[in-house]
Each structure stands twice: as structure tokens, then as C-alpha cells.
Design a protein around this motif. Structure first.
Motif, PDB file in Angstrom:
ATOM      1  N   ALA A 215       0.822  -1.209   0.000  1.00 39.53           N
ATOM      2  CA  ALA A 215       0.000   0.000   0.000  1.00 39.53           C
ATOM      3  C   ALA A 215       0.851   1.252   0.000  1.00 39.53           C
ATOM      4  CB  ALA A 215      -0.935  -0.014   1.207  1.00 39.53           C
ATOM      5  N   GLU A 216       1.950   1.228   0.725  1.00 39.98           N
ATOM      6  CA  GLU A 216       2.817   2.400   0.784  1.00 39.98           C
ATOM      7  C   GLU A 216       3.321   2.773  -0.596  1.00 39.98           C
ATOM      8  OE1 GLU A 216       5.505   3.377   4.307  1.00 39.98           O
ATOM      9  OE2 GLU A 216       6.923   2.601   2.821  1.00 39.98           O
ATOM     10  N   ARG A 217       3.687   1.779  -1.383  1.00 38.31           N
ATOM     11  CA  ARG A 217       4.150   2.047  -2.753  1.00 38.31           C
ATOM     12  C   ARG A 217       3.009   2.557  -3.628  1.00 38.31           C
ATOM     13  NH1 ARG A 217       7.003  -2.901  -1.820  1.00 38.31           N
ATOM     14  NH2 ARG A 217       5.472  -4.074  -3.059  1.00 38.31           N
ATOM     15  N   GLU A 218       1.814   2.034  -3.403  1.00 43.80           N
ATOM     16  CA  GLU A 218       0.698   2.377  -4.284  1.00 43.80           C
ATOM     17  C   GLU A 218       0.130   3.759  -4.009  1.00 43.80           C
ATOM     18  OE1 GLU A 218      -2.004  -0.849  -3.657  1.00 43.80           O
ATOM     19  OE2 GLU A 218      -1.084  -2.101  -5.213  1.00 43.80           O
ATOM     20  N   ILE A 219       0.052   4.149  -2.727  1.00 44.82           N
ATOM     21  CA  ILE A 219      -0.624   5.418  -2.412  1.00 44.82           C
ATOM     22  C   ILE A 219       0.354   6.566  -2.174  1.00 44.82           C
ATOM     23  CG2 ILE A 219      -2.563   4.145  -1.446  1.00 44.82           C
ATOM     24  CD1 ILE A 219      -1.684   4.986   1.326  1.00 44.82           C
ATOM     25  N   GLY A 220       1.646   6.253  -2.060  1.00 46.12           N
ATOM     26  CA  GLY A 220       2.649   7.296  -1.971  1.00 46.12           C
ATOM     27  C   GLY A 220       2.719   8.024  -0.648  1.00 46.12           C
ATOM     28  N   LYS A 221       2.239   7.408   0.406  1.00 44.19           N
ATOM     29  CA  LYS A 221       2.372   7.984   1.745  1.00 44.19           C
ATOM     30  C   LYS A 221       2.679   6.837   2.709  1.00 44.19           C
ATOM     31  CE  LYS A 221      -1.826   9.669   1.568  1.00 44.19           C
ATOM     32  NZ  LYS A 221      -3.145  10.312   1.866  1.00 44.19           N
ATOM     33  N   PRO A 222       3.290   7.131   3.857  1.00 43.03           N
ATOM     34  CA  PRO A 222       3.651   6.049   4.780  1.00 43.03           C
ATOM     35  C   PRO A 222       2.438   5.262   5.262  1.00 43.03           C
ATOM     36  CG  PRO A 222       4.832   8.049   5.338  1.00 43.03           C
ATOM     37  CD  PRO A 222       3.802   8.430   4.314  1.00 43.03           C
ATOM     38  N   VAL A 223       2.597   3.947   5.293  1.00 44.98           N
ATOM     39  CA  VAL A 223       1.614   3.019   5.857  1.00 44.98           C
ATOM     40  C   VAL A 223       2.380   2.166   6.854  1.00 44.98           C
ATOM     41  CG1 VAL A 223      -0.082   1.215   5.405  1.00 44.98           C
ATOM     42  CG2 VAL A 223       0.309   3.019   3.698  1.00 44.98           C
ATOM     43  N   LEU A 224       2.090   2.316   8.123  1.00 46.28           N
ATOM     44  CA  LEU A 224       2.920   1.762   9.191  1.00 46.28           C
ATOM     45  C   LEU A 224       2.200   0.636   9.916  1.00 46.28           C
ATOM     46  CD1 LEU A 224       4.331   5.112  10.607  1.00 46.28           C
ATOM     47  CD2 LEU A 224       5.393   3.572   8.952  1.00 46.28           C
ATOM     48  N   ALA A 225       2.726  -0.567   9.763  1.00 40.50           N
ATOM     49  CA  ALA A 225       2.187  -1.739  10.454  1.00 40.50           C
ATOM     50  C   ALA A 225       2.848  -1.872  11.820  1.00 40.50           C
ATOM     51  CB  ALA A 225       2.429  -2.997   9.617  1.00 40.50           C
ATOM     52  N   SER A 226       2.122  -2.398  12.776  1.00 44.63           N
ATOM     53  CA  SER A 226       2.594  -2.383  14.166  1.00 44.63           C
ATOM     54  C   SER A 226       3.868  -3.196  14.377  1.00 44.63           C
ATOM     55  CB  SER A 226       1.492  -2.886  15.103  1.00 44.63           C
ATOM     56  OG  SER A 226       1.111  -4.209  14.782  1.00 44.63           O
ATOM     57  N   ASN A 227       3.947  -4.399  13.846  1.00 45.08           N
ATOM     58  CA  ASN A 227       5.116  -5.231  14.139  1.00 45.08           C
ATOM     59  C   ASN A 227       6.399  -4.695  13.507  1.00 45.08           C
ATOM     60  OD1 ASN A 227       3.665  -7.050  15.782  1.00 45.08           O
ATOM     61  ND2 ASN A 227       2.910  -8.122  13.974  1.00 45.08           N
ATOM     62  N   PRO A 228       6.395  -4.262  12.257  1.00 45.36           N
ATOM     63  CA  PRO A 228       7.605  -3.634  11.730  1.00 45.36           C
ATOM     64  C   PRO A 228       8.028  -2.379  12.483  1.00 45.36           C
ATOM     65  CG  PRO A 228       6.215  -4.351   9.927  1.00 45.36           C
ATOM     66  CD  PRO A 228       5.417  -4.528  11.185  1.00 45.36           C
ATOM     67  N   VAL A 229       7.066  -1.574  12.933  1.00 45.83           N
ATOM     68  CA  VAL A 229       7.423  -0.373  13.695  1.00 45.83           C
ATOM     69  C   VAL A 229       8.188  -0.754  14.961  1.00 45.83           C
ATOM     70  CG1 VAL A 229       6.445   1.462  15.145  1.00 45.83           C
ATOM     71  CG2 VAL A 229       5.629   1.149  12.811  1.00 45.83           C
ATOM     72  N   SER A 230       7.699  -1.740  15.700  1.00 43.39           N
ATOM     73  CA  SER A 230       8.379  -2.152  16.931  1.00 43.39           C
ATOM     74  C   SER A 230       9.749  -2.744  16.628  1.00 43.39           C
ATOM     75  CB  SER A 230       7.522  -3.173  17.691  1.00 43.39           C
ATOM     76  OG  SER A 230       6.348  -2.562  18.196  1.00 43.39           O
ATOM     77  N   TYR A 231       9.838  -3.509  15.553  1.00 43.86           N
ATOM     78  CA  TYR A 231      11.131  -4.128  15.232  1.00 43.86           C
ATOM     79  C   TYR A 231      12.150  -3.081  14.800  1.00 43.86           C
ATOM     80  CZ  TYR A 231      13.956  -8.260  14.430  1.00 43.86           C
ATOM     81  OH  TYR A 231      14.937  -9.231  14.531  1.00 43.86           O
ATOM     82  N   TRP A 232      11.695  -2.112  14.013  1.00 44.29           N
ATOM     83  CA  TRP A 232      12.585  -1.005  13.614  1.00 44.29           C
ATOM     84  C   TRP A 232      13.148  -0.312  14.848  1.00 44.29           C
ATOM     85  CZ3 TRP A 232      11.489   4.113  14.933  1.00 44.29           C
ATOM     86  CH2 TRP A 232      12.356   5.077  14.404  1.00 44.29           C
TER      87      TRP A 232
END
Length: 253
Positions: A215-232
């Protein structure tokens, strides 16, 4: 006898402890997909019931059971001596957030003698890193209204505005991991209004990481999922700054 390596052989850069509810099938899969070379995840499970959640009182009962099992799960990680621990639960939907949430995170760190990442601190830091200003947010949760309200507070207390919110009202803890991908993709479309600057998903059991990347690639704005955010956040807290753009814009920060 040969000398024993003081660092974990496979996890020589970081041995990451990860704690999640027993009913949660997304945290392990999504966080294992995010591991850079030299990092391994040691997973622990909180014994929690799989029961129908049809009202706020049911949510509170599930919370109580998970709180009761959390420290036992945390203690199973102690023998492997993790360098850092991620709480794969939303603390606000666990003990109510605020001072109680901060105390819970602090207790986990004291029991294991290492740093701890919780979602609330992680998402606030992620938004600061990506934007550095107050935002208008489209928010996706798997929760009933009591959980939606807890999620909303995370952002409003930090000065952001939640302008669109979808709560999927999953009928039990395990059912969160069974929401069809088509429904998750449709939710992104519903949330992506012109006033929305970032779409954020909370609820660690929701299998949203792959949907967010696309979705982030398609809509051109950040789309932040919970598990990647915590891992980052956990990687950066451990001094691991690998740029991994394949996992989304956040992993280039």
C-alpha cells in the motif's frame, strides 16, 4: 575445552527477545521476516485464552488473563540472556497505558536486565523520525470500541489527530490473525482520504506488514504496520542501523 563465544553465534549482532500472546500468529512471522544478518529472535508466549469477545467486559477479561501470564513468559527468556526485548502487545490494550504501561515496561527490563521496546514508544519515535511534526492519521485496529479508544489515545496524547478510524471488531483473540487480506486492503482504501497524511495499524495480531508495504508504494504515503514499527525501533535501540527499503520507508531512517 574450547573457549565459549561470549556472544550468540547466530545472533552475534543482537539476540532479540520477543514476547507475544499464544493466540498471536502474526508477531513471530512478521518479525522473523525483518531480521538482518546476525540478528535472531527468541520467542516467548503468554498463555492467554481464546474466547469470544463481544463486549467491552470480554476485552477486559482477556486483558486480565494476559497480564497474569506476561511475567511468566518473560522469565522463559532469561536463560538465553537477550540483548533487547520487544513486547509484541499493545500496552494500552493490556494494562491501560499511562503510568501503568510505563511500569510494566520497566518491570520487564528489570527482570531481564536489558532494554525493552513497546509499541507506544516505538510508533511515536517512528512518526518523529519520518515527519517531525503533528499529523492527521488514518487508524486501523482489530478491536472493539474500548480498544479503539485506547489506540486513539496513543496518538492524541502525542498531539496528533486521528481523522479516520476503522475498528474491525475481531470476535476473539485468535480471530485477529484470520482477518482476510482483502479486508485489510479495503481498509487502507477506506482510510486513505485526502486529509490523511499517514495510515497506521495497531494490534500486533493483525497480519498487516505485507499489506502495508504494498500500500505504501501504491498510495505514496507512509503506511505503518505495528510489528515492523516495533522491530525497527528495537534494532535502532541496539545500534543496528541497516537500511532495508524492501520493508518500507521507515527502514531507511
Amino acid at each position: 575445552m574450547d573457549e565459549i563465544n561470549p556472544r550468540d553465534t547466530l545472533g552475534h549482532r543482537c539476540l532479540m527477545g520477543v514476547v507475544a500472546p499464544a493466540t498471536n500468529t502474526a508477531v513471530q512471522a512478521e518479525m522473523d521476516d525483518l531480521r538482518p544478518e546476525g540478528v535472531i529472535n527468541a520467542h516467548a508466549r503468554i498463555a492467554n485464552p481464546e474466547q469470544r469477545v463481544a463486549a467491552d467486559a470480554d476485552t477486559l477479561a482477556v486483558r486480565a488473563a494476559m497480564v497474569g501470564g506476561l511475567m511468566g513468559a518473560v522469565d522463559t527468556l532469561a536463560p538465553c540472556r537477550p540483548d533487547h526485548v520487544i513486547l509484541g502487545v499493545m500496552v494500552e490494550n493490556f494494562v491501560g497505558g499511562g503510568g501503568a504501561g510505563e511500569a510494566l515496561v520497566r518491570e520487564v527490563g528489570e527482570r531481564l536486565g536489558c532494554g525493552v521496546t513497546d509499541y507506544t514508544s516505538a510508533i511515536r519515535l517512528a512518526l518523529d523520525a519520518l515527519f517531525g511534526r503533528k499529523l492527521r492519521i488514518g487508524l486501523l485496529t482489530p478491536f472493539l470500541p474500548i480498544g479503539d479508544a485506547a489506540a486513539r489515545r496513543i496518538f492524541e496524547e502525542a498531539g496528533h489527530e486521528v481523522v479516520r478510524l476503522i475498528g474491525l471488531r475481531a470476535p476473539s483473540p485468535a480471530s485477529i490473525g484470520r482477518v482476510p487480506l482483502e479486508r485489510l486492503r479495503a481498509a487502507v482504501t477506506e482510510l486513505n482520504g485526502p486529509e490523511v497524511e499517514v495510515i497506521i495499524q495497531v494490534g500486533t495480531g493483525l497480519p498487516f506488514a505485507g499489506v502495508a508495504r504494498l500500500a505504501e508504494r501504491e498510495i505514496g504515503k507512509p503506511v505503518l504496520a505495528s510489528n515492523p514499527v516495533s522491530y525497527w525501533r528495537a534494532l535502532r535501540a541496539c545500534g543496528i542501523g541497516d537500511a532495508m527499503p524492501q520493508h518500507g520507508r521507515l527502514f531507511t531512517v
